[in-house]
Motif scaffolding. Structure first.
Motif, PDB file in Angstrom:
ATOM      1  N   THR A 193       0.833  -1.210   0.000  1.00 12.89           N
ATOM      2  CA  THR A 193       0.000   0.000   0.000  1.00 12.89           C
ATOM      3  C   THR A 193       0.866   1.257   0.000  1.00 12.89           C
ATOM      4  OG1 THR A 193      -1.598  -1.263   1.303  1.00 12.89           O
ATOM      5  CG2 THR A 193      -1.923   1.129   1.199  1.00 12.89           C
ATOM      6  N   ILE A 194       1.886   1.243   0.835  1.00 16.93           N
ATOM      7  CA  ILE A 194       2.767   2.422   0.941  1.00 16.93           C
ATOM      8  C   ILE A 194       3.493   2.680  -0.378  1.00 16.93           C
ATOM      9  CG2 ILE A 194       4.892   3.268   2.040  1.00 16.93           C
ATOM     10  CD1 ILE A 194       3.934   1.637   4.576  1.00 16.93           C
ATOM     11  N   VAL A 195       4.071   1.621  -0.949  1.00 13.74           N
ATOM     12  CA  VAL A 195       4.862   1.780  -2.176  1.00 13.74           C
ATOM     13  C   VAL A 195       3.974   2.264  -3.319  1.00 13.74           C
ATOM     14  CG1 VAL A 195       6.154   0.507  -3.947  1.00 13.74           C
ATOM     15  CG2 VAL A 195       6.691   0.182  -1.524  1.00 13.74           C
ATOM     16  N   LYS A 196       2.773   1.671  -3.433  1.00 17.01           N
ATOM     17  CA  LYS A 196       1.856   2.069  -4.498  1.00 17.01           C
ATOM     18  C   LYS A 196       1.443   3.538  -4.356  1.00 17.01           C
ATOM     19  CE  LYS A 196      -1.967  -0.144  -5.439  1.00 17.01           C
ATOM     20  NZ  LYS A 196      -2.971  -1.218  -5.737  1.00 17.01           N
ATOM     21  N   ARG A 197       1.129   3.916  -3.124  1.00 14.55           N
ATOM     22  CA  ARG A 197       0.709   5.299  -2.892  1.00 14.55           C
ATOM     23  C   ARG A 197       1.844   6.268  -3.225  1.00 14.55           C
ATOM     24  NH1 ARG A 197      -1.900   7.895   2.664  1.00 14.55           N
ATOM     25  NH2 ARG A 197      -2.005  10.029   1.848  1.00 14.55           N
ATOM     26  N   ALA A 198       3.070   5.889  -2.811  1.00 12.25           N
ATOM     27  CA  ALA A 198       4.229   6.748  -3.093  1.00 12.25           C
ATOM     28  C   ALA A 198       4.405   6.947  -4.598  1.00 12.25           C
ATOM     29  CB  ALA A 198       5.496   6.132  -2.486  1.00 12.25           C
ATOM     30  N   LEU A 199       4.381   5.825  -5.357  1.00 11.96           N
ATOM     31  CA  LEU A 199       4.565   5.930  -6.803  1.00 11.96           C
ATOM     32  C   LEU A 199       3.450   6.761  -7.428  1.00 11.96           C
ATOM     33  CD1 LEU A 199       5.757   2.303  -7.743  1.00 11.96           C
ATOM     34  CD2 LEU A 199       7.153   4.368  -7.592  1.00 11.96           C
ATOM     35  N   ASN A 200       2.212   6.517  -6.982  1.00 16.96           N
ATOM     36  CA  ASN A 200       1.082   7.270  -7.534  1.00 16.96           C
ATOM     37  C   ASN A 200       1.185   8.761  -7.230  1.00 16.96           C
ATOM     38  OD1 ASN A 200      -0.507   5.456  -9.062  1.00 16.96           O
ATOM     39  ND2 ASN A 200      -1.166   4.461  -7.159  1.00 16.96           N
ATOM     40  N   GLN A 201       1.830   9.096  -6.104  1.00 21.12           N
ATOM     41  CA  GLN A 201       2.041  10.508  -5.783  1.00 21.12           C
ATOM     42  C   GLN A 201       3.362  11.026  -6.364  1.00 21.12           C
ATOM     43  OE1 GLN A 201      -0.202  10.440  -1.438  1.00 21.12           O
ATOM     44  NE2 GLN A 201       1.355  12.005  -1.814  1.00 21.12           N
ATOM     45  N   HIS A 202       4.007  10.196  -7.198  1.00 18.93           N
ATOM     46  CA  HIS A 202       5.278  10.575  -7.840  1.00 18.93           C
ATOM     47  C   HIS A 202       6.392  10.859  -6.845  1.00 18.93           C
ATOM     48  CE1 HIS A 202       3.270  10.784 -11.747  1.00 18.93           C
ATOM     49  NE2 HIS A 202       2.255  11.317 -11.078  1.00 18.93           N
ATOM     50  N   ILE A 203       6.375  10.137  -5.719  1.00 15.99           N
ATOM     51  CA  ILE A 203       7.473  10.260  -4.753  1.00 15.99           C
ATOM     52  C   ILE A 203       8.360   9.017  -4.892  1.00 15.99           C
ATOM     53  CG2 ILE A 203       8.096  10.610  -2.325  1.00 15.99           C
ATOM     54  CD1 ILE A 203       5.126  11.413  -1.849  1.00 15.99           C
ATOM     55  N   PRO A 204       9.636   9.185  -5.217  1.00 15.74           N
ATOM     56  CA  PRO A 204      10.528   8.020  -5.311  1.00 15.74           C
ATOM     57  C   PRO A 204      10.514   7.237  -4.005  1.00 15.74           C
ATOM     58  CG  PRO A 204      11.657  10.005  -6.042  1.00 15.74           C
ATOM     59  CD  PRO A 204      10.349  10.443  -5.469  1.00 15.74           C
ATOM     60  N   VAL A 205      10.609   5.905  -4.110  1.00 17.17           N
ATOM     61  CA  VAL A 205      10.482   5.084  -2.914  1.00 17.17           C
ATOM     62  C   VAL A 205      11.532   3.973  -2.924  1.00 17.17           C
ATOM     63  CG1 VAL A 205       8.569   3.855  -4.041  1.00 17.17           C
ATOM     64  CG2 VAL A 205       8.851   3.640  -1.581  1.00 17.17           C
ATOM     65  N   VAL A 206      12.091   3.754  -1.742  1.00 18.59           N
ATOM     66  CA  VAL A 206      13.083   2.705  -1.533  1.00 18.59           C
ATOM     67  C   VAL A 206      12.430   1.665  -0.639  1.00 18.59           C
ATOM     68  CG1 VAL A 206      15.269   2.225  -0.378  1.00 18.59           C
ATOM     69  CG2 VAL A 206      15.060   4.244  -1.838  1.00 18.59           C
ATOM     70  N   SER A 207      12.492   0.397  -1.034  1.00 18.70           N
ATOM     71  CA  SER A 207      11.836  -0.626  -0.235  1.00 18.70           C
ATOM     72  C   SER A 207      12.780  -1.765   0.102  1.00 18.70           C
ATOM     73  CB  SER A 207      10.620  -1.183  -0.989  1.00 18.70           C
ATOM     74  OG  SER A 207      10.113  -2.311  -0.297  1.00 18.70           O
ATOM     75  N   GLY A 208      12.596  -2.323   1.287  1.00 20.21           N
ATOM     76  CA  GLY A 208      13.390  -3.460   1.698  1.00 20.21           C
ATOM     77  C   GLY A 208      12.544  -4.715   1.844  1.00 20.21           C
ATOM     78  N   ASN A 209      11.290  -4.651   1.366  1.00 26.18           N
ATOM     79  CA  ASN A 209      10.370  -5.749   1.632  1.00 26.18           C
ATOM     80  C   ASN A 209      10.349  -6.763   0.492  1.00 26.18           C
ATOM     81  OD1 ASN A 209       7.922  -7.283   2.148  1.00 26.18           O
ATOM     82  ND2 ASN A 209       7.550  -5.749   3.736  1.00 26.18           N
ATOM     83  N   LYS A 210      11.182  -7.805   0.632  1.00 23.11           N
ATOM     84  CA  LYS A 210      11.321  -8.807  -0.440  1.00 23.11           C
ATOM     85  C   LYS A 210      10.033  -9.555  -0.697  1.00 23.11           C
ATOM     86  CE  LYS A 210      13.760  -9.734   3.255  1.00 23.11           C
ATOM     87  NZ  LYS A 210      14.937  -9.116   3.839  1.00 23.11           N
ATOM     88  N   LYS A 211       9.291  -9.851   0.383  1.00 23.34           N
ATOM     89  CA  LYS A 211       8.065 -10.618   0.196  1.00 23.34           C
ATOM     90  C   LYS A 211       7.086  -9.834  -0.666  1.00 23.34           C
ATOM     91  CE  LYS A 211       4.351 -13.022   2.556  1.00 23.34           C
ATOM     92  NZ  LYS A 211       3.651 -13.291   3.811  1.00 23.34           N
TER      93      LYS A 211
END
Lengths: 394, 394
Positions: free
Chosen positions: A78-96
């Motif tokens: 949810t967080i990553v999708k929202r970030a991308l949709n708001q055009h905010i670059p996002v770094v994630s560590g969640n492999k699953k």
């Protein structure tokens, strides 16, 4: 120089590690502004702006990068999708999360023209994704094989080098902070398979879902298996493996392997990760480093963050290539199988049996079986008293 | 997709390797159009457009990338400068040229806004430059230490593992195509120091000229030295080393090291290269791969070429950083020195001597000396019957 103001989700091992690393290097370009966690009232021993409201991050116009470092895969998604949709670059560590949603998130990156970086997710501090993406990109790759999970490797090291018993080794791994919040992810190979899926996208441009990959861990290993390894002068390692066959198809698996002494990964000990990248022309590359722990992984997250500073994006060159690669499980592997009853053995559709041992206490066979046949009995064998491991010819 | 049409200078080991690799992968984006060599009339066993006139490359508007793969450093310099001035991206494998002219060529890249890539020059197939540039860029680096020369390492491996004598091992290395056209470059550490200089620009943003770095090779090693190493349960390896001291200054050297068994580079054998990158937070990374040979290096050159396809340029982040790093030789190292006469020993300004052995046939000391004092006697000791090696404490 561009300033990076981070909104961070999660403050566990990695999040705290990133915080420490930033404190230590006193970066002029990068700072954490707000940290969103479940319980902001809890004392964390650090001075930071804690909140439990995601909007405090998403609605803050100053925040221009999101670091998603939480355990829960659905919330991470949810967080990553929202970030991308708001055009905010996002770094994630969640492999699953990545292993399940990468296909969709690659598409979303394209649509939103916004970067999602996750080198830290795949091998802790080893920059394996970036190297596959940037360097090994000439369609010459043959295989990527590695120890991708630090805590299971730590446990295997303690067992094989210090003759520690299994429960004690697991406890020690957890005490040292190497094991994830759910240890079965580490021990049963799921953490490794998630990383393998991410690596395979970048190595061969092919997304394969976790349920299509035979994944088997070390939780049912016992003293007979260790004895068998010693007899054969090998060590058991939990190996993630993707290889391009001569047919052009790729095979993938996460399984224990009986590794002989002359192999690079034989010497990968403790919480370290090691990856062997094999190419048609450069033979083998071996990369080795800390695969777990807050500071190494926090530092890897920071590398992703500074890549954003330079507007870096993965180009998914292989995925966009014309040579589409397909995944198959129609491939035979030689395995060692320790089992209890004839009905256990009957589950396995061996094509050939090379070795057979039978005593009152212990029975095993060494035989040839396809990955497809293993995947078919995947669920069934988890409830039986047995253990299996790849037993490579070399 | 952009098309790359290459004009290539040189058709030695690496050039031929690149040609083979391109033949094999049948790239649709990359082709070699013209190859400039001294003697185009000589049969090379390949079908290609050979010339001995550089203008056939430089005046061809279709050629949009230059691959400079010749031995001669001065000619390589002329080619690279001309390419940049004509705004043609250029890939170079000439470490000697780069080590002497990189400062100027970085400036020229900026002025002309044209890329010069040279990952293949520094460690054969290990992408060490790109990793330092792209990944280890958070000012956390402590040291880079490695075996950067395949042929001297091949010789040392044969001596230590197979008890081969020195001349035979050298001959074998040359027969197998690992040794450069001038073997003293390999054996006496010059090849390694050139690579170290290139690496240091990207690791610490500091250019240091070859004459300011104490560089000592293995050509005077003899059986007594090998015996000493065995007694101490170590192996002699030729190690290039750059390290940031607590003062913030960096030290650099290329010297034989007596390496103990628990070190990563102890196990780097034959023509392989191995690099240990140490960071404040991620502890140690180890990268390992083929450092010599036509196909591995040709494949590395191709990685630089395809990076050009994606308009990649080194950003020289460290060089452009505010934290300017300075080089110093005011640093003490513990060395083993085997010598012949008292006048040999008198050359060395030891600050302390820990061990001393003296017999009719063999004399050695173990003592502490500064890099500055070693550099001062650099020329003098080359004409004497002696050998020295770093003898690390661990």
């Amino acid at each position: 120089m561009k300033q990076i103001t981070i909104g961070m989700f999660g403050f566990g091992n990695v999040g705290h590690g990133l915080y420490d690393v930033l404190e230590k290097i006193q970066s002029k370009n990068v700072r954490i502004k707000t940290i969103c966690i479940k319980h902001p009232e809890k004392d964390r021993g650090v001075v930071a702006n804690f909140t439990n409201n995601p909007d405090d991050i998403f609605n803050d116009p100053e925040i221009n990068l999101i670091a998603e470092l939480i355990d829960n895969a659905d919330e991470a998604y949810t967080i990553v999708k929202r970030a991308l949709n708001q055009h905010i670059p996002v770094v994630s560590g969640n492999k699953k999360m990545l292993a399940h949603h990468l296909n969709e998130l690659i598409e979303l990156q394209k649509q939103t023209n916004t970067a999602l970086l996750y080198d830290a997710s795949a091998c802790g501090s080893i920059p394996v994704i970036r190297n596959l993406e940037e360097y090994y990109d000439n369609d010459l790759l043959v295989s990527v094989k590695g120890i991708l999970n630090g805590s299971s490797n730590f446990i295997l090291s303690k067992i094989f080098n210090e003759s520690m018993d299994y429960p004690k080794a697991l406890k020690l791994a957890q005490d040292l902070g190497f094991a994830e919040s759910n240890p079965t992810l580490d021990i049963d190979g799921y953490d490794s398979v998630f990383k393998l899926i991410i690596i395979t996208i970048h190595a061969f441009g092919c997304y394969v879902a976790p349920e299509d990959i035979f994944t088997y861990g070390i939780s049912s290993m016992n003293d007979y298996d260790i004895k068998f390894a010693h007899e054969k002068e090998r060590r058991i390692k939990l190996v993630a493996h993707v290889e391009k066959l001569e047919s052009g198809e790729i095979i993938m698996s996460v399984m224990p392997h009986l590794i002989s002494r002359n192999k690079y990964i034989y010497s990968v000990e403790d919480e370290f990760n090691g990856v062997v990248i094999k190419g048609q022309f450069y033979y083998k590359q071996f990369m080795f480093g800390r695969g777990a722990g807050g500071h190494p992984t926090g530092s890897a997250v920071l590398s992703d963050i500074t890549a954003c500073l330079y507007d870096y994006k993965y180009e998914y060159k292989k995925l966009n290539s014309d040579h589409k690669v397909k995944h198959t499980n129609n491939h035979d592997v030689r395995i060692y199988l320790r089992y209890s009853t004839d009905s256990d053995l009957a589950l396995f559709s061996f094509k050939e049996i090379y070795e057979r041992y039978d005593s009152r206490d212990n029975k095993y066979v060494v035989g040839l079986i396809s990955l497809a046949d293993l995947l078919r009995i995947n669920e069934e064998i988890r409830h039986r008293k047995l253990f299996l491991s790849v037993f490579p010819y070399d």
